[in-house]
Design a protein around this motif. Sequence first.
Motif, short mmCIF file in Angstrom:
data_model
loop_
_atom_site.label_atom_id
_atom_site.label_comp_id
_atom_site.label_asym_id
_atom_site.label_seq_id
_atom_site.Cartn_x
_atom_site.Cartn_y
_atom_site.Cartn_z
N SER A 225 0.83 -1.20 0.00
CA SER A 225 0.00 0.00 0.00
C SER A 225 0.86 1.24 0.00
CB SER A 225 -0.88 0.04 1.25
OG SER A 225 -1.58 -1.13 1.41
N VAL A 226 0.35 2.27 -0.65
CA VAL A 226 1.03 3.56 -0.68
C VAL A 226 0.17 4.54 0.10
CG1 VAL A 226 1.81 5.43 -2.16
CG2 VAL A 226 2.08 3.07 -2.90
N LEU A 227 0.80 5.29 0.97
CA LEU A 227 0.09 6.28 1.78
C LEU A 227 0.09 7.61 1.04
CD1 LEU A 227 -1.06 6.33 4.75
CD2 LEU A 227 0.99 7.61 5.29
N THR A 228 -1.08 8.25 0.95
CA THR A 228 -1.21 9.56 0.34
C THR A 228 -2.08 10.43 1.23
OG1 THR A 228 -3.15 8.96 -0.96
CG2 THR A 228 -1.00 8.68 -2.01
N LEU A 229 -1.96 11.74 1.07
CA LEU A 229 -2.86 12.64 1.76
C LEU A 229 -4.26 12.48 1.17
CD1 LEU A 229 -0.85 15.98 2.02
CD2 LEU A 229 -1.30 14.33 3.84
N HIS A 230 -5.27 12.60 2.00
CA HIS A 230 -6.64 12.60 1.52
C HIS A 230 -6.77 13.75 0.53
CE1 HIS A 230 -10.98 13.19 1.52
NE2 HIS A 230 -11.07 11.94 1.98
N PRO A 231 -7.56 13.61 -0.53
CA PRO A 231 -7.66 14.67 -1.54
C PRO A 231 -8.07 16.04 -0.99
CG PRO A 231 -8.71 12.67 -2.33
CD PRO A 231 -8.33 12.42 -0.90
N ASP A 232 -8.79 16.07 0.13
CA ASP A 232 -9.24 17.33 0.71
C ASP A 232 -8.27 17.90 1.74
OD1 ASP A 232 -11.59 17.22 -0.80
OD2 ASP A 232 -12.62 16.05 0.74
N VAL A 233 -7.09 17.30 1.86
CA VAL A 233 -6.11 17.71 2.87
C VAL A 233 -4.89 18.32 2.20
CG1 VAL A 233 -4.57 16.87 4.70
CG2 VAL A 233 -6.89 15.99 4.53
N SER A 234 -4.45 19.44 2.75
CA SER A 234 -3.20 20.04 2.28
C SER A 234 -2.23 20.07 3.45
CB SER A 234 -3.45 21.44 1.72
OG SER A 234 -4.00 22.27 2.70
N ALA A 235 -0.95 20.10 3.10
CA ALA A 235 0.11 20.09 4.12
C ALA A 235 1.02 21.28 3.91
CB ALA A 235 0.91 18.79 4.02
N ALA A 236 1.51 21.81 5.02
CA ALA A 236 2.47 22.91 4.96
C ALA A 236 3.54 22.67 6.01
CB ALA A 236 1.78 24.25 5.21
N ASP A 237 4.79 22.81 5.60
CA ASP A 237 5.88 22.68 6.54
C ASP A 237 5.90 23.91 7.45
OD1 ASP A 237 6.85 20.24 5.56
OD2 ASP A 237 8.01 21.26 4.00
N THR A 238 6.26 23.68 8.70
CA THR A 238 6.42 24.76 9.66
C THR A 238 7.82 24.68 10.23
OG1 THR A 238 5.68 23.47 11.57
CG2 THR A 238 3.97 24.62 10.30
N GLU A 239 8.17 25.64 11.02
CA GLU A 239 9.49 25.66 11.65
C GLU A 239 9.70 24.43 12.53
OE1 GLU A 239 11.68 28.45 14.89
OE2 GLU A 239 10.67 29.47 13.24
N ASP A 240 8.62 23.97 13.16
CA ASP A 240 8.72 22.86 14.12
C ASP A 240 8.16 21.54 13.61
OD1 ASP A 240 9.83 24.61 16.02
OD2 ASP A 240 7.83 25.23 16.65
N GLY A 241 7.71 21.47 12.36
CA GLY A 241 7.14 20.23 11.85
C GLY A 241 6.29 20.45 10.63
N MET A 242 4.99 20.18 10.78
CA MET A 242 4.08 20.25 9.64
C MET A 242 2.66 20.50 10.16
SD MET A 242 3.23 17.15 6.94
CE MET A 242 4.85 17.12 6.18
N VAL A 243 1.88 21.20 9.36
CA VAL A 243 0.46 21.41 9.65
C VAL A 243 -0.33 20.79 8.52
CG1 VAL A 243 -1.37 23.13 9.91
CG2 VAL A 243 0.85 23.52 10.96
N LEU A 244 -1.38 20.05 8.87
CA LEU A 244 -2.28 19.46 7.91
C LEU A 244 -3.63 20.17 8.03
CD1 LEU A 244 -1.49 15.70 8.59
CD2 LEU A 244 -0.54 17.16 6.79
N LEU A 245 -4.22 20.53 6.91
CA LEU A 245 -5.51 21.22 6.90
C LEU A 245 -6.53 20.38 6.14
CD1 LEU A 245 -7.47 23.64 7.17
CD2 LEU A 245 -6.41 24.55 5.08
N ASP A 246 -7.60 20.05 6.82
CA ASP A 246 -8.74 19.43 6.17
C ASP A 246 -9.55 20.59 5.61
OD1 ASP A 246 -11.31 18.49 5.54
OD2 ASP A 246 -11.23 16.96 7.10
N GLU A 247 -9.47 20.78 4.31
CA GLU A 247 -10.07 21.95 3.66
C GLU A 247 -11.59 21.92 3.67
OE1 GLU A 247 -8.16 22.06 -0.16
OE2 GLU A 247 -6.19 22.39 0.75
#
Length: 88
Positions: free
Chosen positions: A2-24
Amino acid sequence: MSVLTLHPDVSAADTEDGMVLLDEVAGRYWQLNGTGATVLRALLDGATPREVAHSLAERYPGLTTERTNSDVAALINSLSEARLVVTA
């Protein structure tokens, strides 16, 4: 495999301390710390959970592969339950 992908309605942004995921659709944010972001990036790039766990155990000598396998599986489970990632 299996390959893991972000849900189509989710976007990701790198931050200084990690990452933020947004369910749009829901308008909800999730924040990952640096290690969580590293794990998710590796999985999204095609690494298997076992490969990621092994890499973490090598990077952090105090952690066993058993522990890192469990931690990676827990992160995948949490992200899946929140509908942030899907497997294909």
